[in-house]
Design a protein around this motif. Structure first.
Motif, PDB file in Angstrom:
ATOM      1  N   THR A 164     -14.077  -3.790   1.193  1.00 45.17           N
ATOM      2  CA  THR A 164     -14.686  -3.944  -0.201  1.00 45.17           C
ATOM      3  C   THR A 164     -15.773  -4.943  -0.320  1.00 45.17           C
ATOM      4  O   THR A 164     -16.838  -5.125  -0.908  1.00 45.17           O
ATOM      5  CB  THR A 164     -13.660  -4.315  -1.246  1.00 45.17           C
ATOM      6  N   CYS A 165     -15.471  -6.241   0.546  1.00 43.33           N
ATOM      7  CA  CYS A 165     -16.136  -7.457   0.532  1.00 43.33           C
ATOM      8  C   CYS A 165     -17.102  -7.706   1.702  1.00 43.33           C
ATOM      9  O   CYS A 165     -17.455  -8.803   1.963  1.00 43.33           O
ATOM     10  CB  CYS A 165     -15.287  -8.489   0.288  1.00 43.33           C
ATOM     11  N   LYS A 166     -17.273  -6.710   2.339  1.00 39.44           N
ATOM     12  CA  LYS A 166     -18.152  -6.633   3.624  1.00 39.44           C
ATOM     13  C   LYS A 166     -19.562  -7.473   3.523  1.00 39.44           C
ATOM     14  O   LYS A 166     -19.706  -8.339   4.235  1.00 39.44           O
ATOM     15  CB  LYS A 166     -18.525  -5.383   4.419  1.00 39.44           C
ATOM     16  N   ASP A 167     -20.078  -7.220   2.476  1.00 41.42           N
ATOM     17  CA  ASP A 167     -21.500  -7.916   2.296  1.00 41.42           C
ATOM     18  C   ASP A 167     -21.402  -9.007   1.402  1.00 41.42           C
ATOM     19  O   ASP A 167     -22.440  -9.572   0.907  1.00 41.42           O
ATOM     20  CB  ASP A 167     -22.448  -6.764   1.770  1.00 41.42           C
ATOM     21  N   ARG A 168     -20.350  -9.729   1.392  1.00 44.25           N
ATOM     22  CA  ARG A 168     -20.148 -10.699   0.289  1.00 44.25           C
ATOM     23  C   ARG A 168     -19.284 -12.004   0.893  1.00 44.25           C
ATOM     24  O   ARG A 168     -18.886 -11.694   1.994  1.00 44.25           O
ATOM     25  CB  ARG A 168     -19.304 -10.398  -0.961  1.00 44.25           C
ATOM     26  N   GLN A 169     -19.566 -13.101   0.384  1.00 48.34           N
ATOM     27  CA  GLN A 169     -18.973 -14.276   0.938  1.00 48.34           C
ATOM     28  C   GLN A 169     -17.542 -14.409   0.374  1.00 48.34           C
ATOM     29  O   GLN A 169     -17.687 -14.487  -0.891  1.00 48.34           O
ATOM     30  CB  GLN A 169     -19.844 -15.799   0.782  1.00 48.34           C
ATOM     31  N   VAL A 170     -16.537 -14.243   1.326  1.00 45.78           N
ATOM     32  CA  VAL A 170     -15.185 -14.304   0.696  1.00 45.78           C
ATOM     33  C   VAL A 170     -14.302 -15.679   1.023  1.00 45.78           C
ATOM     34  O   VAL A 170     -14.592 -16.134   1.948  1.00 45.78           O
ATOM     35  CB  VAL A 170     -14.462 -13.078   1.266  1.00 45.78           C
ATOM     36  N   PHE A 171     -13.608 -16.122  -0.118  1.00 44.86           N
ATOM     37  CA  PHE A 171     -12.741 -17.197   0.139  1.00 44.86           C
ATOM     38  C   PHE A 171     -11.251 -16.710  -0.255  1.00 44.86           C
ATOM     39  O   PHE A 171     -10.861 -16.323  -1.289  1.00 44.86           O
ATOM     40  CB  PHE A 171     -13.252 -18.401  -0.792  1.00 44.86           C
ATOM     41  N   ILE A 172     -10.423 -16.970   0.859  1.00 49.96           N
ATOM     42  CA  ILE A 172      -9.040 -16.677   0.535  1.00 49.96           C
ATOM     43  C   ILE A 172      -8.263 -17.522   0.768  1.00 49.96           C
ATOM     44  O   ILE A 172      -8.146 -18.494   1.702  1.00 49.96           O
ATOM     45  CB  ILE A 172      -8.736 -15.404   1.442  1.00 49.96           C
ATOM     46  N   THR A 173      -7.062 -17.842  -0.169  1.00 53.67           N
ATOM     47  CA  THR A 173      -6.087 -18.944   0.151  1.00 53.67           C
ATOM     48  C   THR A 173      -4.747 -18.023   0.546  1.00 53.67           C
ATOM     49  O   THR A 173      -4.639 -16.934   0.141  1.00 53.67           O
ATOM     50  CB  THR A 173      -5.816 -19.937  -0.985  1.00 53.67           C
ATOM     51  N   THR A 174      -4.145 -18.471   1.392  1.00 53.94           N
ATOM     52  CA  THR A 174      -2.805 -17.733   2.052  1.00 53.94           C
ATOM     53  C   THR A 174      -1.711 -18.761   2.529  1.00 53.94           C
ATOM     54  O   THR A 174      -2.246 -19.864   3.208  1.00 53.94           O
ATOM     55  CB  THR A 174      -3.495 -16.678   2.952  1.00 53.94           C
ATOM     56  N   HIS A 175      -0.546 -18.295   2.556  1.00 50.91           N
ATOM     57  CA  HIS A 175       0.429 -18.735   3.455  1.00 50.91           C
ATOM     58  C   HIS A 175       1.111 -17.671   4.529  1.00 50.91           C
ATOM     59  O   HIS A 175       1.989 -17.715   4.948  1.00 50.91           O
ATOM     60  CB  HIS A 175       1.725 -19.210   2.264  1.00 50.91           C
ATOM     61  N   SER A 176       0.388 -16.509   4.440  1.00 47.93           N
ATOM     62  CA  SER A 176       0.765 -15.588   5.510  1.00 47.93           C
ATOM     63  C   SER A 176      -0.085 -15.510   6.581  1.00 47.93           C
ATOM     64  O   SER A 176      -1.345 -15.401   6.790  1.00 47.93           O
ATOM     65  CB  SER A 176       0.388 -14.325   4.590  1.00 47.93           C
ATOM     66  N   SER A 177       0.830 -15.514   7.677  1.00 46.15           N
ATOM     67  CA  SER A 177       0.131 -15.410   9.038  1.00 46.15           C
ATOM     68  C   SER A 177      -0.458 -13.874   9.326  1.00 46.15           C
ATOM     69  O   SER A 177      -1.578 -13.807  10.063  1.00 46.15           O
ATOM     70  CB  SER A 177       1.385 -15.749  10.192  1.00 46.15           C
ATOM     71  N   TYR A 178       0.146 -13.139   8.514  1.00 45.61           N
ATOM     72  CA  TYR A 178      -0.344 -11.602   8.738  1.00 45.61           C
ATOM     73  C   TYR A 178      -1.675 -11.321   8.161  1.00 45.61           C
ATOM     74  O   TYR A 178      -2.524 -11.064   8.833  1.00 45.61           O
ATOM     75  CB  TYR A 178       0.586 -10.802   7.932  1.00 45.61           C
ATOM     76  N   VAL A 179      -2.046 -12.125   6.799  1.00 45.63           N
ATOM     77  CA  VAL A 179      -3.293 -12.294   6.444  1.00 45.63           C
ATOM     78  C   VAL A 179      -4.284 -12.729   7.472  1.00 45.63           C
ATOM     79  O   VAL A 179      -5.339 -12.346   7.634  1.00 45.63           O
ATOM     80  CB  VAL A 179      -3.422 -12.640   5.287  1.00 45.63           C
ATOM     81  N   LEU A 180      -3.696 -13.891   7.930  1.00 41.85           N
ATOM     82  CA  LEU A 180      -4.754 -14.749   8.800  1.00 41.85           C
ATOM     83  C   LEU A 180      -4.839 -14.064   9.877  1.00 41.85           C
ATOM     84  O   LEU A 180      -5.893 -13.972  10.210  1.00 41.85           O
ATOM     85  CB  LEU A 180      -3.928 -16.133   8.947  1.00 41.85           C
ATOM     86  N   ASN A 181      -3.899 -13.475  10.627  1.00 42.47           N
ATOM     87  CA  ASN A 181      -4.398 -13.039  12.007  1.00 42.47           C
ATOM     88  C   ASN A 181      -5.124 -11.623  11.786  1.00 42.47           C
ATOM     89  O   ASN A 181      -6.064 -11.370  12.363  1.00 42.47           O
ATOM     90  CB  ASN A 181      -3.037 -12.415  12.442  1.00 42.47           C
ATOM     91  N   LYS A 182      -5.173 -10.791  10.619  1.00 45.06           N
ATOM     92  CA  LYS A 182      -5.926  -9.806  10.431  1.00 45.06           C
ATOM     93  C   LYS A 182      -7.289 -10.084  10.140  1.00 45.06           C
ATOM     94  O   LYS A 182      -8.032  -9.356  10.626  1.00 45.06           O
ATOM     95  CB  LYS A 182      -5.138  -8.818   9.183  1.00 45.06           C
ATOM     96  N   LEU A 183      -7.532 -10.959   9.240  1.00 44.65           N
ATOM     97  CA  LEU A 183      -8.775 -11.353   8.780  1.00 44.65           C
ATOM     98  C   LEU A 183      -9.479 -12.020  10.023  1.00 44.65           C
ATOM     99  O   LEU A 183     -10.705 -12.096  10.072  1.00 44.65           O
ATOM    100  CB  LEU A 183      -8.837 -11.967   7.582  1.00 44.65           C
TER     101      LEU A 183
END
Length: 536
Positions: free
Chosen positions: A315-334
């Motif tokens: 959804t956010c391909k053409d946008r600048q994205v900021f994500i906070t996370t405590h998940s290694s899964y989110v980190l590894n995937k993105l």
């Protein structure tokens, strides 16, 4: 797009700077490291609002960095009339024709670039009141925010409004998205996509018809008959029950979203969280240049988290994205290359990781990479048996304390992916990492040579059993302790060395657990003790 942010005296940040990736920024850090504060500061700079309200309406002494406040109070008590602290948030935008009007050097870096500034400063209109306030410094406890004002300026020094900033941000936080009981955004989304105008008219007519027949129900007729005869001390008019069919009360207030025949509020937290974030993405992203997502992993299982992360990414391909996370899964995937590890003054990026390592963790996203990133001290091991024995070694060497009690994380890398993790450790010089590995029948020096390019870094060490005749952990333990000690520790009575070793190799984890829990004095192999020392 945003290029960087500089913060002074706002919440956890005394003096902070972070350069942004133009596409994806994954913010991680310890609790209270300031992950949410970064999102909040970005939203403040672009909207002038804090949690949806103008900042000047929500000014609080607790928005100021407490060290700055303490130093100001100490100076007053020492008889020095120093200026009170200011909050400054400088948000730099990428240079473009649209941002040219915001260009100037009115920022903390004194750089001639486009951007906007939030400044919370003493209001000179209240100077007399402020001077009176500080005449009794012993009574000063907090910043007198009632004497402050909020300035929202471009870097050229002129005031800005929401319309004059050519960048918009949408903050998506499932914890603060409230879907109402009636037709909220979820229902409107369905109706707009799937119902024609004449179908909406039919829905309205059907709903009104149901309400009109409510009073004709036999039980309601009897109830209203009883109510009509009831005495009233308030009004002489008859009391009855019915459903409001006035124009003001339409079907929107009565229809509730259902998932698998369950009203929305009775659906599990994970489903609610996913739904909220996806709907907010659908609603907000179309009109936003910058998307801020707060901890999307809350309440979600791995499969559902995978779907959500994929949706955010698409959804956010053409946008600048900021994500906070405590998940290694989110980190590894993105992407680990998009990671920003926050400290009190800056963010450390892992964008210099080898491409192969980035791809490795994207494909095998179950690895606990975030544990390595966040741990100041960690020991990498090959499997659960090594993990248990290392913990016992630490307890023996440190008065019965587990490694976690001393801030040391024992990470099972599940096999021989040490080098992938060490690629990360090379970019984090403040994190001490020790590797414990088997010699597999080779000279220890030969095994250590494999990691020579890593152990040149002062924060990385590799520890291998010295004697190549004792290839793995179990033989190394046997060499250090002998059959009698290990029989006692394992609750066994093997009469030959080979039988004991065979048992330990076939029951690696059970044997390691028995050693971990044993009351026996266990002599640990030197390489294990060296690894514990290296991070202690």
């Amino acid at each position: 797009m945003l290029s960087k942010i500089v913060i002074q005296n706002y919440r956890t940040f005394r003096a902070f700077r972070l350069d942004f990736d133009p596409d994806m920024n994954i913010l991680v850090g310890d609790n209270d490291a300031g992950k949410s504060t970064i999102l909040e500061a970005i939203e403040l700079g672009l909207t002038g609002k804090l949690r949806g309200r103008p900042l000047y309406q929500d000014l609080s002494p607790y928005l100021f960095h407490q060290d700055a406040v303490s130093e100001w109070i100490a100076a007053l008590k020492a008889g020095r009339n120093v200026p009170p602290p200011e909050i400054i948030i400088d948000l730099f935008l990428a240079s473009s024709p649209e941002t040219a009007g915001l260009k100037g050097a009115n920022n903390l870096l004194k750089a001639d670039e486009p951007g906007v500034r939030i400044r919370v400063v003493l209001n000179t209109d209240y100077k007399a009141e402020y001077e009176e306030f500080i005449k009794q410094p012993d009574k000063v406890r907090l910043i007198p925010t009632e004497y402050y004002k909020v300035e929202w300026l471009a870097f050229d020094g002129n005031g800005v409004t929401f319309r004059s900033i050519p960048a918009t941000a949408s903050l998506i936080d499932a914890a603060n998205i409230h879907l109402q009981s009636g037709v909220d955004y979820y229902m409107k989304h369905i109706l707009n996509d799937y119902l024609e105008a004449d179908e909406r008219v039919k829905l309205t007519r059907a709903y009104r018809g149901l309400r009109e027949t409510f009073a004709e129900d036999e039980s309601i007729v009897k109830i209203n008959a009883a109510l009509r005869g009831a005495p009233s001390d308030v009004s002489d008019r008859e009391l009855t029950l019915n459903i409001d069919v006035s124009q003001k009360s339409s079907w929107e207030s009565g229809i509730v979203p259902h998932l698998d025949d369950l009203p929305y509020q009775f659906v599990g937290k994970g489903e609610q969280s996913t739904l909220k974030i996806l709907l907010a993405l659908n609603k907000k992203v179309d009109d936003a240049h910058i998307v801020l997502v707060e901890e999307p992993e809350n309440h979600l299982s791995f499969p559902n988290l995978g779907k959500l992360v994929h949706k955010i990414s698409d959804t956010c391909k053409d946008r600048q994205v900021f994500i906070t996370t405590h998940s290694s899964y989110v980190l590894n995937k993105l992407g680990l290359d998009k990671l920003v590890l926050l400290s009190s003054t800056e963010g450390v990026r892992l964008d210099r990781l080898p491409d192969g390592t980035q791809d490795y963790f994207r494909k095998l996203s179950g690895y606990d990479t975030l544990r390595l990133v966040l741990a100041k001290k960690s020991i990498l091991v090959e499997g659960p048996s090594d993990e248990l024995v290392i913990q016992r070694a630490h307890m023996d060497m440190h008065g019965g304390k587990l490694p976690a009690e001393c801030g040391i994380d024992i990470i099972n890398v599940r096999g021989l992916s040490f080098k992938r993790f060490l690629d990360i450790a090379m970019l984090l010089p403040q994190n001490f990492v020790a590797v414990v590995t088997d010699n597999d029948g080779k000279d220890a020096s030969e095994v250590e040579q494999r990691y020579a390019s890593y152990t040149m870094a002062p924060n990385i060490s590799v520890h291998v059993g010295e004697d190549k005749n004792f290839k793995t952990l179990e033989p190394q333990l046997f060499k250090a302790n002998g059959r009698a000690t290990l029989n006692a520790a394992l609750g066994q009575s093997f009469t030959t060395d080979d039988a004991l070793l065979d048992h330990m190799k076939k029951h690696k984890t059970d044997s390691a657990l028995a050693i971990f829990e044993s009351d026996q004095t266990i002599t640990m192999p030197e390489y294990l003790k060296d690894a514990v020392d290296a991070v202690s």
